[in-house]
Design a protein around this motif. Structure first.
Motif, mmCIF file in Angstrom:
data_model
loop_
_atom_site.group_PDB
_atom_site.id
_atom_site.type_symbol
_atom_site.label_atom_id
_atom_site.label_comp_id
_atom_site.label_asym_id
_atom_site.label_seq_id
_atom_site.Cartn_x
_atom_site.Cartn_y
_atom_site.Cartn_z
ATOM 1 N N HIS A 130 -3.365 -10.170 -3.101
ATOM 2 C CA HIS A 130 -2.043 -9.550 -3.259
ATOM 3 C C HIS A 130 -1.671 -9.395 -4.740
ATOM 4 O O HIS A 130 -1.241 -10.348 -5.388
ATOM 5 C CB HIS A 130 -1.016 -10.404 -2.518
ATOM 6 N N PHE A 131 -1.859 -8.145 -5.225
ATOM 7 C CA PHE A 131 -1.528 -7.813 -6.616
ATOM 8 C C PHE A 131 -0.236 -7.014 -6.717
ATOM 9 O O PHE A 131 0.380 -6.985 -7.780
ATOM 10 C CB PHE A 131 -2.641 -6.943 -7.233
ATOM 11 N N ALA A 132 0.131 -6.299 -5.646
ATOM 12 C CA ALA A 132 1.233 -5.327 -5.748
ATOM 13 C C ALA A 132 2.497 -6.002 -6.248
ATOM 14 O O ALA A 132 2.924 -7.022 -5.711
ATOM 15 C CB ALA A 132 1.493 -4.683 -4.385
ATOM 16 N N ALA A 133 3.075 -5.419 -7.286
ATOM 17 C CA ALA A 133 4.309 -5.980 -7.855
ATOM 18 C C ALA A 133 4.899 -4.967 -8.811
ATOM 19 O O ALA A 133 4.210 -4.081 -9.308
ATOM 20 C CB ALA A 133 4.006 -7.272 -8.615
ATOM 21 N N GLU A 134 6.188 -5.117 -9.054
ATOM 22 C CA GLU A 134 6.782 -4.538 -10.253
ATOM 23 C C GLU A 134 6.456 -5.548 -11.345
ATOM 24 O O GLU A 134 6.747 -6.744 -11.203
ATOM 25 C CB GLU A 134 8.283 -4.374 -10.086
ATOM 26 N N SER A 135 5.834 -5.094 -12.448
ATOM 27 C CA SER A 135 5.199 -6.058 -13.353
ATOM 28 C C SER A 135 5.689 -6.033 -14.797
ATOM 29 O O SER A 135 5.199 -6.814 -15.605
ATOM 30 C CB SER A 135 3.681 -5.825 -13.350
ATOM 31 N N HIS A 136 6.637 -5.130 -15.128
ATOM 32 C CA HIS A 136 6.965 -5.010 -16.551
ATOM 33 C C HIS A 136 8.338 -5.618 -16.863
ATOM 34 O O HIS A 136 9.357 -5.135 -16.348
ATOM 35 C CB HIS A 136 6.914 -3.541 -16.979
ATOM 36 N N VAL A 137 8.338 -6.621 -17.729
ATOM 37 C CA VAL A 137 9.577 -7.334 -18.078
ATOM 38 C C VAL A 137 10.659 -6.363 -18.562
ATOM 39 O O VAL A 137 11.820 -6.453 -18.151
ATOM 40 C CB VAL A 137 9.294 -8.389 -19.177
ATOM 41 N N ASP A 138 10.289 -5.414 -19.418
ATOM 42 C CA ASP A 138 11.312 -4.495 -19.950
ATOM 43 C C ASP A 138 11.953 -3.677 -18.835
ATOM 44 O O ASP A 138 13.157 -3.426 -18.852
ATOM 45 C CB ASP A 138 10.704 -3.574 -21.013
ATOM 46 N N ARG A 139 11.151 -3.248 -17.859
ATOM 47 C CA ARG A 139 11.731 -2.505 -16.715
ATOM 48 C C ARG A 139 12.603 -3.427 -15.868
ATOM 49 O O ARG A 139 13.587 -2.978 -15.270
ATOM 50 C CB ARG A 139 10.620 -1.886 -15.860
ATOM 51 N N SER A 140 12.251 -4.709 -15.802
ATOM 52 C CA SER A 140 13.071 -5.626 -14.983
ATOM 53 C C SER A 140 14.435 -5.839 -15.620
ATOM 54 O O SER A 140 15.402 -6.156 -14.929
ATOM 55 C CB SER A 140 12.354 -6.960 -14.772
ATOM 56 N N VAL A 146 13.143 -7.505 -7.100
ATOM 57 C CA VAL A 146 13.451 -8.396 -5.980
ATOM 58 C C VAL A 146 12.857 -7.799 -4.695
ATOM 59 O O VAL A 146 12.246 -8.499 -3.884
ATOM 60 C CB VAL A 146 14.976 -8.596 -5.851
ATOM 61 N N GLN A 147 12.991 -6.485 -4.553
ATOM 62 C CA GLN A 147 12.520 -5.840 -3.333
ATOM 63 C C GLN A 147 10.994 -5.984 -3.190
ATOM 64 O O GLN A 147 10.504 -6.528 -2.199
ATOM 65 C CB GLN A 147 12.925 -4.353 -3.357
ATOM 66 N N THR A 148 10.247 -5.515 -4.177
ATOM 67 C CA THR A 148 8.785 -5.540 -4.025
ATOM 68 C C THR A 148 8.234 -6.963 -4.154
ATOM 69 O O THR A 148 7.432 -7.412 -3.334
ATOM 70 C CB THR A 148 8.128 -4.622 -5.078
ATOM 71 N N ASN A 149 8.668 -7.682 -5.184
ATOM 72 C CA ASN A 149 8.009 -8.958 -5.468
ATOM 73 C C ASN A 149 8.401 -10.042 -4.457
ATOM 74 O O ASN A 149 7.539 -10.830 -4.047
ATOM 75 C CB ASN A 149 8.322 -9.403 -6.908
ATOM 76 N N VAL A 150 9.665 -10.062 -4.072
ATOM 77 C CA VAL A 150 10.096 -11.111 -3.128
ATOM 78 C C VAL A 150 9.986 -10.616 -1.683
ATOM 79 O O VAL A 150 9.241 -11.188 -0.875
ATOM 80 C CB VAL A 150 11.543 -11.573 -3.434
ATOM 81 N N VAL A 151 10.688 -9.513 -1.369
ATOM 82 C CA VAL A 151 10.694 -9.034 0.027
ATOM 83 C C VAL A 151 9.296 -8.541 0.428
ATOM 84 O O VAL A 151 8.823 -8.804 1.537
ATOM 85 C CB VAL A 151 11.761 -7.926 0.221
ATOM 86 N N GLY A 152 8.621 -7.861 -0.488
ATOM 87 C CA GLY A 152 7.271 -7.360 -0.190
ATOM 88 C C GLY A 152 6.297 -8.500 0.088
ATOM 89 O O GLY A 152 5.517 -8.447 1.044
ATOM 90 N N THR A 153 6.346 -9.533 -0.732
ATOM 91 C CA THR A 153 5.443 -10.681 -0.519
ATOM 92 C C THR A 153 5.778 -11.372 0.801
ATOM 93 O O THR A 153 4.876 -11.745 1.570
ATOM 94 C CB THR A 153 5.564 -11.672 -1.699
ATOM 95 N N PHE A 154 7.065 -11.512 1.085
ATOM 96 C CA PHE A 154 7.480 -12.116 2.364
ATOM 97 C C PHE A 154 6.936 -11.300 3.545
ATOM 98 O O PHE A 154 6.405 -11.856 4.519
ATOM 99 C CB PHE A 154 9.018 -12.194 2.424
ATOM 100 N N THR A 155 7.039 -9.971 3.432
ATOM 101 C CA THR A 155 6.573 -9.091 4.519
ATOM 102 C C THR A 155 5.083 -9.301 4.779
ATOM 103 O O THR A 155 4.638 -9.421 5.935
ATOM 104 C CB THR A 155 6.852 -7.620 4.150
ATOM 105 N N LEU A 156 4.307 -9.366 3.714
ATOM 106 C CA LEU A 156 2.855 -9.561 3.858
ATOM 107 C C LEU A 156 2.543 -10.926 4.461
ATOM 108 O O LEU A 156 1.693 -11.051 5.352
ATOM 109 C CB LEU A 156 2.178 -9.479 2.489
ATOM 110 N N LEU A 157 3.207 -11.958 3.938
ATOM 111 C CA LEU A 157 2.953 -13.322 4.427
ATOM 112 C C LEU A 157 3.274 -13.423 5.917
ATOM 113 O O LEU A 157 2.502 -14.009 6.699
ATOM 114 C CB LEU A 157 3.820 -14.325 3.658
ATOM 115 N N GLU A 158 4.383 -12.835 6.292
ATOM 116 C CA GLU A 158 4.837 -12.945 7.678
ATOM 117 C C GLU A 158 3.889 -12.179 8.619
ATOM 118 O O GLU A 158 3.505 -12.694 9.676
ATOM 119 C CB GLU A 158 6.275 -12.415 7.753
#
Ligand code: NAD
Ligand code: TYD
Length: 361
Positions: free
Chosen positions: A87-97, A105-117
């Motif tokens: 699992h690499f998919a993420a928003e990854s750039h501090v300046d964009r964050s 929050v959507q991709t990194n937290v909710v997306g990871t939760f979706t995959l895990l579940e």
């Protein structure tokens, strides 16, 4: 029989991004009998061109889609004999964050939760096979910022994320950890330092400098340029990830780092000197003339450094590429692959560039 000796089927999320694409190529070369399914939303950071050499291969499939799409993830788990999620998919750039934390929050937290579940339910439905793995690829930034004399981050350093990016990655790390402890799902977490190498998106420091030198544009250094990062050549990272999938202990965290602490200003000066040596024609010479100090990043972490003793002693991993050699290869790659990066300097990229740098030049 080890995990490495039996054919596997990997779902690689974010496989069209920088590290994901390098990982796909690495795995394909090392384990040509394995099947690879890439799931990538192709955001601004995703580029299918990075996977072009694999298109058409019988044991490779690319799916454009979002990791937050539970139905799609479940469909892929039904259609393909996936036993491993990398699992690499993420928003990854501090300046964009800093500009827009919501997507993180959507991709990194909710997306990871979706995959895990989805993976948990799939794994349960198959009787919890012990060869299944969920590799969660994370960052050293979750540990916060070090002072000049602090020891490097180890696996037991408390989390202290400072940016919306690192906070969202920390949240996803905690979910991956909790899924092991609560459900027994065989998750593995890696926290790696800054990567560099081929296919790195142009807005990150190293590619940005390579490209700006070629275009004769300013090289923006935040603050005093004395912030320290521990740089690791991306292929050393990919080797470490393969070792963790095959030999890591489920439920464990492994820190991955280059033992290559460099101050930003020194790094950019090294890049300038390499460009002066390797690029036949440059609009401005010497390239160091382009170095420009700009307004600091809000909340800019001062220093990151990784203690990779656990990975070395338990799995036998060592970084193999020195910073001098890795930067040389990277500069040469950007010189040889203009067709890859030129189309990425799009209107969206220029718009982002304006937002981050216009007020600070
Ligand atoms: P990247 O930004 O280059 O690539 C991210 C990829 O994920 C892109 O292809 C993008 O299209 C895809 N993506 C984004 N949102 C998605 C979504 N909702 N659904 C599906 N795909 C989506 O990132 P990278 O530098 O390759 O980093 C990969 C991973 O490694 C990240 O999890 C990052 O936190 C971690 N990491 C990066 C570094 C580094 O130095 N770049 C260091 C340590 C850890
Ligand atoms: P970056 O590549 O964004 O990685 P990270 O912030 O995740 O470590 O930046 C690396 C370092 O370079 C970081 O200290 C911020 C700094 N930097 C600049 O000085 N100027 C720039 O234009 C960029 C993009 C980064």
């Amino acid at each position: 029989m080890t995990l490495a000796s039996s054919p596997r089927c990997l779902l690689i999320t974010g496989g069209a991004g920088f590290i994901g694409a390098n990982f796909v190529h690495h795995w394909f070369q090392q384990y040509p009998n394995d099947r690879l399914v890439v799931l990538d939303a192709l955001t601004y950071a995703g580029n299918r061109q990075s996977l072009a050499p694999l298109e058409g291969a019988a044991n490779f499939r690319f799916v454009q889609g979002n990791i937050c799409d539970r139905e799609l993830v479940e469909q892929l788990l039904r259609e393909e004999p996936i036993d491993t999620i990398a699992h690499f998919a993420a928003e990854s750039h501090v300046d964009r964050s800093i500009l827009g934390p919501g997507a993180f929050v959507q991709t990194n937290v909710v997306g990871t939760f979706t995959l895990l579940e989805a993976f948990r339910q799939h794994w349960y439905s198959l009787g919890q096979p012990d060869t299944y793995r969920f590799l969660h690829v994370s960052t050293d930034e979750v540990y916060g910022s070090l002072g000049p004399d602090d020891p490097p981050f180890s696996e037991t350093t408390p989390y202290a994320p400072n940016s919306p990016y690192s906070a969202s990655k920390a949240g996803s790390d905690h979910l991956a950890r909790a899924y092991f402890h609560t459900y027994g799902l065989p998750t593995l977490i890696t926290n790696c330092s800054n990567n560099y190498g081929p296919y790195h998106f142009p807005e990150k420091l190293i590619p940005l400098c390579c490209i700006n030198i070629l275009l004769g544009k300013a090289l923006p250094i935040y603050g005093d340029g004395q912030n320290v990062r521990d740089w690791l050549y991306v292929q050393d990272h990919c080797r470490a990830l393969a070792m963790v999938i095959h030999h890591g202990q489920p439920g464990e965290t492994y820190n991955i780092g280059g033992c290559n602490e460099v101050k930003n200003l020194d790094l950019v000066q090294m890049l300038c000197d390499l460009m002066d040596e390797l690029a036949p024609e440059l609009p401005v010479r010497p390239s160091r003339k382009l170095i420009t100090f700009v307004k600091d990043r809000p909340g800019h972490d001062r220093r990151y450094a990784i203690d990779a003793t656990k990975l070395r002693t338990e799995l036998g991993w060592e970084p193999t590429v020195t910073i001098a050699e890795g930067l040389r290869q990277t500069v040469q790659w950007f010189l040889n692959n203009r067709d890859w990066w030129q189309p990425l300097l799009s209107a969206e990229y220029q718009d982002y560039y304006q937002q981050v740098y216009a007020s600070s030049a």
